[in-house]
Design a protein around this motif. Structure first.
Motif, PDB file in Angstrom:
ATOM      1  N   GLY A   1     -40.239  32.207   1.150  1.00 60.41           N
ATOM      2  CA  GLY A   1     -41.496  32.213   0.409  1.00 60.41           C
ATOM      3  C   GLY A   1     -41.460  31.250  -0.759  1.00 60.41           C
ATOM      4  N   VAL A   2     -42.659  30.975  -1.284  1.00 62.42           N
ATOM      5  CA  VAL A   2     -42.793  30.097  -2.454  1.00 62.42           C
ATOM      6  C   VAL A   2     -43.331  30.940  -3.606  1.00 62.42           C
ATOM      7  CG1 VAL A   2     -44.025  28.100  -3.403  1.00 62.42           C
ATOM      8  CG2 VAL A   2     -43.151  28.029  -1.046  1.00 62.42           C
ATOM      9  N   GLN A   3     -42.575  30.946  -4.701  1.00 64.74           N
ATOM     10  CA  GLN A   3     -43.019  31.695  -5.880  1.00 64.74           C
ATOM     11  C   GLN A   3     -43.970  30.835  -6.693  1.00 64.74           C
ATOM     12  OE1 GLN A   3     -39.004  31.996  -7.065  1.00 64.74           O
ATOM     13  NE2 GLN A   3     -38.654  33.953  -6.041  1.00 64.74           N
ATOM     14  N   ILE A   4     -45.029  31.482  -7.209  1.00 62.46           N
ATOM     15  CA  ILE A   4     -46.000  30.722  -8.007  1.00 62.46           C
ATOM     16  C   ILE A   4     -46.137  31.351  -9.395  1.00 62.46           C
ATOM     17  CG2 ILE A   4     -47.253  29.735  -6.061  1.00 62.46           C
ATOM     18  CD1 ILE A   4     -49.355  31.921  -6.344  1.00 62.46           C
ATOM     19  N   ASP A   5     -46.803  30.603 -10.296  1.00 67.49           N
ATOM     20  CA  ASP A   5     -46.782  31.005 -11.707  1.00 67.49           C
ATOM     21  C   ASP A   5     -47.522  32.304 -11.995  1.00 67.49           C
ATOM     22  OD1 ASP A   5     -49.145  29.694 -11.109  1.00 67.49           O
ATOM     23  OD2 ASP A   5     -49.145  28.408 -12.886  1.00 67.49           O
ATOM     24  N   SER A   6     -48.319  32.809 -11.079  1.00 64.12           N
ATOM     25  CA  SER A   6     -48.962  34.119 -11.303  1.00 64.12           C
ATOM     26  C   SER A   6     -47.944  35.247 -11.145  1.00 64.12           C
ATOM     27  CB  SER A   6     -50.089  34.306 -10.291  1.00 64.12           C
ATOM     28  OG  SER A   6     -49.533  34.427  -8.983  1.00 64.12           O
ATOM     29  N   GLY A   7     -46.756  34.924 -10.630  1.00 62.82           N
ATOM     30  CA  GLY A   7     -45.748  35.951 -10.349  1.00 62.82           C
ATOM     31  C   GLY A   7     -45.724  36.338  -8.876  1.00 62.82           C
ATOM     32  N   ALA A   8     -46.735  35.902  -8.139  1.00 63.84           N
ATOM     33  CA  ALA A   8     -46.804  36.224  -6.706  1.00 63.84           C
ATOM     34  C   ALA A   8     -45.844  35.326  -5.919  1.00 63.84           C
ATOM     35  CB  ALA A   8     -48.226  36.022  -6.191  1.00 63.84           C
ATOM     36  N   THR A   9     -45.543  35.772  -4.680  1.00 69.59           N
ATOM     37  CA  THR A   9     -44.762  34.943  -3.750  1.00 69.59           C
ATOM     38  C   THR A   9     -45.594  34.752  -2.487  1.00 69.59           C
ATOM     39  OG1 THR A   9     -42.657  35.748  -4.597  1.00 69.59           O
ATOM     40  CG2 THR A   9     -42.636  34.814  -2.387  1.00 69.59           C
ATOM     41  N   LEU A  10     -45.747  33.482  -2.078  1.00 66.51           N
ATOM     42  CA  LEU A  10     -46.484  33.192  -0.841  1.00 66.51           C
ATOM     43  C   LEU A  10     -45.480  33.192   0.305  1.00 66.51           C
ATOM     44  CD1 LEU A  10     -48.553  30.160  -2.219  1.00 66.51           C
ATOM     45  CD2 LEU A  10     -49.286  32.548  -2.063  1.00 66.51           C
ATOM     46  N   PRO A  11     -45.571  34.152   1.226  1.00 68.51           N
ATOM     47  CA  PRO A  11     -44.586  34.201   2.305  1.00 68.51           C
ATOM     48  C   PRO A  11     -44.697  32.972   3.209  1.00 68.51           C
ATOM     49  CG  PRO A  11     -46.283  35.897   2.587  1.00 68.51           C
ATOM     50  CD  PRO A  11     -46.615  35.162   1.329  1.00 68.51           C
ATOM     51  N   ALA A  12     -43.550  32.501   3.700  1.00 69.76           N
ATOM     52  CA  ALA A  12     -43.563  31.273   4.504  1.00 69.76           C
ATOM     53  C   ALA A  12     -42.492  31.310   5.581  1.00 69.76           C
ATOM     54  CB  ALA A  12     -43.320  30.066   3.602  1.00 69.76           C
ATOM     55  N   ASP A  13     -42.843  30.793   6.759  1.00 75.06           N
ATOM     56  CA  ASP A  13     -41.836  30.541   7.791  1.00 75.06           C
ATOM     57  C   ASP A  13     -41.285  29.123   7.628  1.00 75.06           C
ATOM     58  OD1 ASP A  13     -42.336  33.071   9.141  1.00 75.06           O
ATOM     59  OD2 ASP A  13     -44.287  32.183   9.608  1.00 75.06           O
ATOM     60  N   ILE A  14     -42.145  28.264   7.078  1.00 76.91           N
ATOM     61  CA  ILE A  14     -41.767  26.861   6.879  1.00 76.91           C
ATOM     62  C   ILE A  14     -42.315  26.435   5.517  1.00 76.91           C
ATOM     63  CG2 ILE A  14     -42.330  24.499   7.650  1.00 76.91           C
ATOM     64  CD1 ILE A  14     -42.550  26.131  10.498  1.00 76.91           C
ATOM     65  N   VAL A  15     -41.498  25.682   4.759  1.00 75.18           N
ATOM     66  CA  VAL A  15     -41.976  25.140   3.482  1.00 75.18           C
ATOM     67  C   VAL A  15     -41.816  23.626   3.529  1.00 75.18           C
ATOM     68  CG1 VAL A  15     -41.595  25.076   0.972  1.00 75.18           C
ATOM     69  CG2 VAL A  15     -41.419  27.252   2.210  1.00 75.18           C
TER      70      VAL A  15
END
Ligand SMILES: Cc1cc2nc3c(=O)[nH]c(=O)nc-3n(C[C@H](O)[C@H](O)[C@H](O)COP(=O)(O)OP(=O)(O)OC[C@H]3O[C@@H](n4cnc5c(N)ncnc54)[C@H](O)[C@@H]3O)c2cc1C
Length: 390
Positions: free
Chosen positions: A191-205
């Motif tokens: 996943g990719v962490q973003i500044d809101s504190g959330a994490t965007l789940p990812a199979d590929i980055v």
């Protein structure tokens, strides 16, 4: 459907987003682009000189730009969204490289390489140059090389927006956020962490973070040799017209080209002054001290110019060998790189976007083989130097 998160929504990230789902028969990926600045104030894609040439010294760069020009010529139809047909204003007056006596051999070598790839380019003597461009002084020029077709310029911001709008029409989400880290599970990114504190789940980055790409790589423990190298661009008007003016690369190292009814120009600072990640401030003193005298020496009508504006942007410079770095690194199974274009990334965004999408989709290149640009050459210390970096 596999989830792809692309960090950076400039021309490269947006081209990859488009190509991932370009096959109209199949929506292959769920794509999210994380872009921290939707107005692209510091993005190279919005601050570029937005030109395309075939006059490179390496086969891979020539092949990528040949695909680039063919894509640009038909872009309106390829990237149309309903009735909205994008227009990037492509014109093809060519690039003109001027060589001093010391540069003749390299110009001839490059010419042979370009002709072997069917590039439409011609060598010209100073007399031929004078006859074709009577407004130009040939002082100090021993030989020149002019692109006869396939070279010119366009609007880079419109190019970026055309890819972005088309990708959005295919279902890509653009999230305005600052990526701050990667969530890992062993050798994979999850996943990719973003500044809101959330994490965007990812199979590929995909790392398409331009001049800031080394930070993203470092989150995965990977050393990416890419730094922001500041380049200033100056815009000016001139009372005289210069019929047929191409993009001129002068023997002094400055370049100039028409931009609408005005001109723009720039230069590559000497290596000792070309420091990493300097603030994006225009180097005004260089215009007075170096650029203007060199402009006027080459084009006497430029004695009477008036500077009308200036800006600075970053080349996302691959300090290892001045060429793009594409694909996976052995330390991470699913983090793809599309970085280090070193001043030629806009013209390469169609080829790089298509190539990285093929790697993600098929695990290998299907159209143009871009494996010469893989990480392997860096890890094995086999630089692929591009001599023609402007
Ligand atoms: C003055 C100048 C002249 C140039 N002339 C030419 C030319 O004539 N022809 C040519 O082909 N190329 C040229 N280039 C190079 C070309 O502009 C670049 O190679 C190309 O735009 C790179 O695109 P990109 O998408 O990788 O980078 P960018 O356009 O910089 O996009 C990267 C994006 O990533 C975002 N980002 C970075 N980190 C994060 C993060 N952590 N979280 C969220 N978002 C993030 C940034 O906000 C940015 O929008 C020039 C560049 C400059 C500066």
């Amino acid at each position: 459907m596999r989830r792809v998160v692309i960090i950076g929504g400039g021309a490269i990230g947006s081209a990859i987003a488009y190509f991932l789902n370009a096959d109209p028969k199949e929506k292959a990926f769920d794509v999210t682009v994380v872009e921290r600045d939707f107005s692209y104030t510091q993005a190279s894609s919005a601050l570029s000189a937005s030109s395309i040439r075939q006059q490179f010294s390496t086969a891979i760069n020539i092949e990528m730009s040949l695909y680039g020009i063919s894509f640009f010529r038909t872009l309106g139809q390829t990237l149309r969204v309903g009735d909205n047909v994008p227009d990037i204003g492509l014109v093809e007056p060519g690039y003109l490289y001027l060589a001093s006596p010391a540069g003749v051999e390299v110009l001839r070598e490059n010419h042979a390489m370009q002709r072997a790839h069917a590039v439409d380019v011609a060598l010209m003597t100073p007399d031929e140059l004078q006859a074709r461009f009577p407004w130009m002084s040939t002082e100090g020029v021993a030989l020149a090389s002019l692109g006869l077709s396939g070279e010119g310029w366009y609007d880079g911001y419109s190019l970026l927006q055309a890819f972005r709008k088309k990708a959005v029409s295919q279902g890509t989400r653009y999230v305005q956020a600052h990526a701050t880290g990667l969530q890992r599970n062993g050798a994979a990114v999850t996943g990719v962490q973003i500044d809101s504190g959330a994490t965007l789940p990812a199979d590929i980055v995909v790392n398409a973070a331009g001049a800031w790409a080394a930070k993203v790589a470092a989150w995965a423990g990977i050393d990416l040799p890419v730094h922001g190298r500041r380049r200033s661009v100056f815009s000016f008007s001139c009372p005289d017209k210069l019929p047929g003016c191409p993009l001129v690369i002068d023997t002094s190292g400055i370049w100039l080209r028409p931009e609408g009814r005005k001109f723009i120009c720039g230069f590559a600072p000497p290596a000792t002054r070309d420091l990493d990640d300097q603030p994006l401030e225009v180097e005004h003193e260089v215009f007075e001290r170096f650029i203007w005298p060199a402009l006027a020496a080459r084009v006497p009508a430029f004695e009477a110019i008036r500077m009308t504006g200036a800006w600075a942007g970053y080349y996302e410079m691959n300090v290892f060998d001045h060429n793009a770095i594409l694909g996976l690194h052995p330390a991470c199974d699913n983090l793809y790189f599309a970085n280090g274009f070193s001043g030629h990334g806009l013209q390469q965004c169609p080829a790089a976007g298509r190539g990285v999408a093929e790697l993600v989709r098929f695990g290998g290149y299907r159209s143009l083989d871009l494996s010469a640009l893989s990480f392997a050459r860096i890890l094995e210390n086999r630089p692929l130097f591009e001599k023609n970096v402007i």
